[in-house]
Design a protein around this motif. Structure first.
Motif, PDB file in Angstrom:
ATOM      1  N   UNK A 103       0.974  -1.338  -0.153  1.00 10.44           N
ATOM      2  CA  UNK A 103      -0.056  -0.012  -0.063  1.00 10.44           C
ATOM      3  C   UNK A 103       1.117   1.326  -0.010  1.00 10.44           C
ATOM      4  N   UNK A 104       0.287   2.468  -0.418  1.00 12.06           N
ATOM      5  CA  UNK A 104       0.914   3.547  -0.119  1.00 12.06           C
ATOM      6  C   UNK A 104       0.417   4.271   1.225  1.00 12.06           C
ATOM      7  N   UNK A 105       1.583   4.623   1.987  1.00 11.60           N
ATOM      8  CA  UNK A 105       1.215   5.280   3.113  1.00 11.60           C
ATOM      9  C   UNK A 105       1.727   6.633   2.987  1.00 11.60           C
ATOM     10  N   UNK A 117     -10.547   8.547  -3.168  1.00 11.96           N
ATOM     11  CA  UNK A 117     -11.050   7.433  -4.126  1.00 11.96           C
ATOM     12  C   UNK A 117      -9.937   6.820  -4.645  1.00 11.96           C
ATOM     13  N   UNK A 118     -10.008   5.499  -5.161  1.00 19.70           N
ATOM     14  CA  UNK A 118      -8.769   4.736  -5.539  1.00 19.70           C
ATOM     15  C   UNK A 118      -8.449   5.144  -6.568  1.00 19.70           C
ATOM     16  N   UNK A 119      -7.092   5.170  -6.980  1.00 19.13           N
ATOM     17  CA  UNK A 119      -6.397   5.863  -7.943  1.00 19.13           C
ATOM     18  C   UNK A 119      -4.979   5.012  -8.308  1.00 19.13           C
ATOM     19  N   UNK A 201      -3.072   5.335   5.358  1.00 20.52           N
ATOM     20  CA  UNK A 201      -3.101   4.795   4.047  1.00 20.52           C
ATOM     21  C   UNK A 201      -3.673   5.205   2.979  1.00 20.52           C
ATOM     22  N   UNK A 202      -3.300   5.264   1.688  1.00 23.43           N
ATOM     23  CA  UNK A 202      -4.278   5.810   0.663  1.00 23.43           C
ATOM     24  C   UNK A 202      -4.534   4.541  -0.249  1.00 23.43           C
ATOM     25  N   UNK A 203      -5.687   4.772  -0.842  1.00 19.51           N
ATOM     26  CA  UNK A 203      -6.118   3.553  -1.865  1.00 19.51           C
ATOM     27  C   UNK A 203      -5.446   3.753  -3.139  1.00 19.51           C
ATOM     28  N   UNK A 204      -4.532   2.887  -3.530  1.00 17.91           N
ATOM     29  CA  UNK A 204      -3.931   2.825  -4.714  1.00 17.91           C
ATOM     30  C   UNK A 204      -4.314   1.655  -5.314  1.00 17.91           C
ATOM     31  N   UNK A 205      -4.521   1.637  -6.642  1.00 23.40           N
ATOM     32  CA  UNK A 205      -4.822   0.234  -7.282  1.00 23.40           C
ATOM     33  C   UNK A 205      -3.635  -0.033  -7.983  1.00 23.40           C
ATOM     34  N   UNK A 206      -3.740  -1.640  -8.485  1.00 26.19           N
ATOM     35  CA  UNK A 206      -2.624  -2.002  -9.348  1.00 26.19           C
ATOM     36  C   UNK A 206      -1.641  -3.042  -8.696  1.00 26.19           C
ATOM     37  N   UNK A 207      -1.651  -2.917  -7.279  1.00 22.12           N
ATOM     38  CA  UNK A 207      -0.861  -3.830  -6.597  1.00 22.12           C
ATOM     39  C   UNK A 207      -1.500  -5.195  -6.322  1.00 22.12           C
TER      40      UNK A 207
END
Length: 271
Positions: A103-105, A117-119, A201-207
């Motif tokens: 995740x990105x923190x 929002x997830x990006x 935590x920031x919602x980041x997609x693709x992982x």
């Protein structure tokens, strides 16, 4: 006892000792700066079961360990993420550790929108051009995340040189040497457990939703036997309640159900 009896006894002892196979020597590298203790507990158990091997442990960064192994010095390294480049020269065990996906923190002082929002990572950094993403030079985050990092503009990366060190990266995020850190939720939970302020935590997609650590070795007859023995022990250990508890101990309780679900799916896919 007569002389004949003594002679027979000595011959039996000698033949018995000769028949016993000598433990095979294995040198395995470990990065001592790792914080979460799950892998250490798993490896300690594996070592206790692998009595047919004489295991010597040596402390080294991942980069140094891989260079040594490539040069024929030592055989294996602990807790390595599989990627395409490593798979060309190394053999990997079955997973010894499991992690919820990266995740990105963000540092607590970073101003975030009240609703995230997830990006994807590229969009996040593009929308905040002055932010830096902290990563470690010697570390592989897996093929998917490594590709994302390679596509990130260099002026938005804070690349830490030297040995991989989770604690240092966490401290640097909290002191805002960079605004964002790419890390596993369990690692952040471990270092933030007693903190009044915690990374956001920031919602980041693709992982990838789940990632695993492995013992990796150069390809020799001895290491193939070593990895086969490890896999045999792991087949039973992963069904043992202790194994999942060694993971849950370092994961925030709010993520336990998610971890159990992902772990169950990972086990089912291996059958």
């Amino acid at each position: 006892m007569n002389r004949l009896g003594i002679l027979i006894g000595l011959l039996f002892c000698c033949s018995y000792s000769i028949a016993q196979p000598q433990p095979q020597a294995i040198t395995i590298y470990n990065n001592p700066s790792q914080g979460v203790q799950t892998e250490s507990r798993v490896f300690s158990y594996l070592q206790s079961q692998l009595t047919q091997f004489e295991i010597t442990q040596s402390d080294a960064s991942v980069d140094r360990a891989l260079k040594n192994i490539a040069g024929g010095e030592g055989e294996c390294v602990r807790n390595l993420v599989v990627n395409k480049a490593r798979s060309k020269t190394l053999l990997f065990s079955e997973p010894t550790t499991y992690f919820l996906g990266l995740q990105v923190f963000a540092a607590p002082s970073v101003q975030l929108l009240s609703t995230q929002t997830e990006q994807n990572l590229e969009a996040l950094l593009t929308s905040h051009p002055k932010w830096l993403l902290g990563v470690e030079k010697e570390r592989s985050y897996g093929d998917i995340a490594d590709a994302m990092i390679q596509q990130t503009p260099p002026d938005q990366l804070y690349v830490k040189e030297g040995s991989e060190n989770e604690a240092q990266m966490y401290s640097m995020l909290m002191s805002k040497r960079f605004e964002l850190l790419l890390e596993y939720p369990s690692v952040i939970a471990y270092h933030a457990k007693d903190a009044s302020e915690k990374p956001v935590p920031i919602a980041v997609s693709g992982f990838a939703p789940f990632i695993t650590g492995h013992i990796a070795c150069r390809d020799t007859p001895v290491t193939r036997g070593f990895l086969a023995a490890i896999n045999s022990v792991l087949a039973g250990l992963t069904m043992d309640e202790r194994f999942i508890n060694w993971h849950l101990e370092y994961i925030d309780k709010s993520l336990h159900d998610t971890f159990k679900q992902q772990f169950s799916q990972a086990q089912s896919s291996r059958l």
